[in-house]
Motif scaffolding. Sequence first.
Motif, PDB file in Angstrom:
ATOM      1  N   TRP A   7      41.273  36.176 -12.046  1.00 22.51           N
ATOM      2  CA  TRP A   7      42.008  35.993 -13.294  1.00 22.51           C
ATOM      3  C   TRP A   7      42.722  37.262 -13.740  1.00 22.51           C
ATOM      4  N   SER A   8      42.645  38.293 -12.917  1.00 16.42           N
ATOM      5  CA  SER A   8      43.285  39.570 -13.215  1.00 16.42           C
ATOM      6  C   SER A   8      44.234  39.933 -12.076  1.00 16.42           C
ATOM      7  N   CYS A   9      45.316  40.601 -12.391  1.00 11.32           N
ATOM      8  CA  CYS A   9      46.196  41.069 -11.327  1.00 11.32           C
ATOM      9  C   CYS A   9      46.897  42.355 -11.743  1.00 11.32           C
ATOM     10  N   GLU A  10      47.366  43.076 -10.730  1.00 10.28           N
ATOM     11  CA  GLU A  10      48.090  44.321 -10.929  1.00 10.28           C
ATOM     12  C   GLU A  10      49.581  44.042 -10.783  1.00 10.28           C
ATOM     13  N   LEU A  11      50.375  44.621 -11.654  1.00 12.76           N
ATOM     14  CA  LEU A  11      51.821  44.421 -11.637  1.00 12.76           C
ATOM     15  C   LEU A  11      52.540  45.665 -11.148  1.00 12.76           C
ATOM     16  N   SER A  12      53.704  45.453 -10.544  1.00 14.93           N
ATOM     17  CA  SER A  12      54.584  46.548 -10.140  1.00 14.93           C
ATOM     18  C   SER A  12      56.012  46.164 -10.488  1.00 14.93           C
TER      19      SER A  12
ATOM     20  N   LYS B 110      50.836  33.527 -16.313  1.00 12.81           N
ATOM     21  CA  LYS B 110      50.078  32.778 -17.316  1.00 12.81           C
ATOM     22  C   LYS B 110      49.961  31.310 -16.924  1.00 12.81           C
ATOM     23  N   LYS B 111      51.032  30.728 -16.407  1.00 13.14           N
ATOM     24  CA  LYS B 111      51.004  29.326 -15.949  1.00 13.14           C
ATOM     25  C   LYS B 111      50.027  29.137 -14.794  1.00 13.14           C
ATOM     26  N   MET B 112      49.825  30.185 -14.000  1.00 14.30           N
ATOM     27  CA  MET B 112      48.880  30.133 -12.889  1.00 14.30           C
ATOM     28  C   MET B 112      47.432  30.193 -13.371  1.00 14.30           C
ATOM     29  N   GLY B 113      47.227  30.674 -14.598  1.00 18.03           N
ATOM     30  CA  GLY B 113      45.875  30.857 -15.116  1.00 18.03           C
ATOM     31  C   GLY B 113      45.417  32.298 -15.128  1.00 18.03           C
TER      32      GLY B 113
ATOM     33  N   GLU C 210      46.480  47.823 -19.642  1.00 17.71           N
ATOM     34  CA  GLU C 210      46.039  46.430 -19.604  1.00 17.71           C
ATOM     35  C   GLU C 210      46.732  45.625 -20.697  1.00 17.71           C
ATOM     36  N   LYS C 211      47.030  44.371 -20.357  1.00 18.58           N
ATOM     37  CA  LYS C 211      47.532  43.422 -21.344  1.00 18.58           C
ATOM     38  C   LYS C 211      46.842  42.084 -21.099  1.00 18.58           C
ATOM     39  N   ILE C 212      46.260  41.535 -22.143  1.00 17.70           N
ATOM     40  CA  ILE C 212      45.585  40.234 -22.057  1.00 17.70           C
ATOM     41  C   ILE C 212      46.613  39.162 -22.424  1.00 17.70           C
ATOM     42  N   ILE C 213      46.781  38.149 -21.548  1.00 21.94           N
ATOM     43  CA  ILE C 213      47.786  37.114 -21.804  1.00 21.94           C
ATOM     44  C   ILE C 213      47.202  35.709 -21.910  1.00 21.94           C
ATOM     45  N   GLY C 214      45.887  35.591 -21.827  1.00 21.90           N
ATOM     46  CA  GLY C 214      45.273  34.265 -21.891  1.00 21.90           C
ATOM     47  C   GLY C 214      43.913  34.326 -22.549  1.00 21.90           C
TER      48      GLY C 214
ATOM     49  N   ASP D 183      33.781  28.380 -19.375  1.00 23.46           N
ATOM     50  CA  ASP D 183      33.994  27.521 -18.209  1.00 23.46           C
ATOM     51  C   ASP D 183      35.468  27.650 -17.804  1.00 23.46           C
ATOM     52  N   GLN D 184      35.816  28.821 -17.253  1.00 20.91           N
ATOM     53  CA  GLN D 184      37.214  29.150 -16.955  1.00 20.91           C
ATOM     54  C   GLN D 184      37.740  28.328 -15.780  1.00 20.91           C
ATOM     55  N   PRO D 185      38.866  27.641 -15.964  1.00 17.36           N
ATOM     56  CA  PRO D 185      39.447  26.921 -14.825  1.00 17.36           C
ATOM     57  C   PRO D 185      39.931  27.912 -13.759  1.00 17.36           C
ATOM     58  N   PRO D 186      39.939  27.476 -12.492  1.00 17.20           N
ATOM     59  CA  PRO D 186      40.377  28.387 -11.438  1.00 17.20           C
ATOM     60  C   PRO D 186      41.872  28.678 -11.531  1.00 17.20           C
ATOM     61  N   VAL D 187      42.253  29.812 -10.965  1.00 12.81           N
ATOM     62  CA  VAL D 187      43.658  30.205 -10.901  1.00 12.81           C
ATOM     63  C   VAL D 187      44.353  29.307  -9.871  1.00 12.81           C
ATOM     64  N   GLN D 188      45.551  28.879 -10.209  1.00 15.79           N
ATOM     65  CA  GLN D 188      46.381  28.113  -9.278  1.00 15.79           C
ATOM     66  C   GLN D 188      47.357  29.096  -8.641  1.00 15.79           C
ATOM     67  N   PHE D 189      46.988  29.617  -7.482  1.00  6.36           N
ATOM     68  CA  PHE D 189      47.793  30.658  -6.876  1.00  6.36           C
ATOM     69  C   PHE D 189      49.187  30.176  -6.542  1.00  6.36           C
TER      70      PHE D 189
END
Length: 185
Positions: free
Chosen positions: A81-86, A111-114, A168-172, A177-183
Amino acid sequence: MDTITVRNAVLEDAPRILEIYSYYVKHTAITFEYVVPTLKEFQIRMKNTMQKYPYLVIEQSGQVQGYAYAGSFVRRAAYDWSCELSIYLDRNARNCGLGRRIYDALANRLKKMGILNLYACIGYPQTEDEYLSKNSQQFHAHLGFQTVGLFHNCGYKFGRWYDMIWMEKIIGEHKADQPPVQFFR
């Protein structure tokens, strides 16, 4: 009026994207990479990223002016549920709103991915010099990122030591019961 478009990158964009990136490798401490990757190596990096995450370009009047992408924060399932941006913009296309536009598009896709947490690893000078300023930290702060970590003298380039910060920025919303990320596909 210039037409500005944000779209998914394709491997055919790699030569222009690499041209943008090579300036930062050769002339700045924004990236701690020393050697410009080959086109083939860069295409492999892009392809690997695009298997799970968005990789975007921003065009102005049909010319790619920058790119941004997401990648794994830490390669363990609990961090999905976390990722690094460039982000990298053509050196002549900075300070005109393109960075915000492509980063907003990237964050919306994530965000749409979860994805819930966005992270940026940023070279940070103790004293600004010709290779590194505090612009990236200021850009991220302007977009709502907060500094959450500082590593002292961890990057060495051009005969100088540089710090590195994590922002860090929280967007969700974090749920029990966190739904899985839709990669990204």
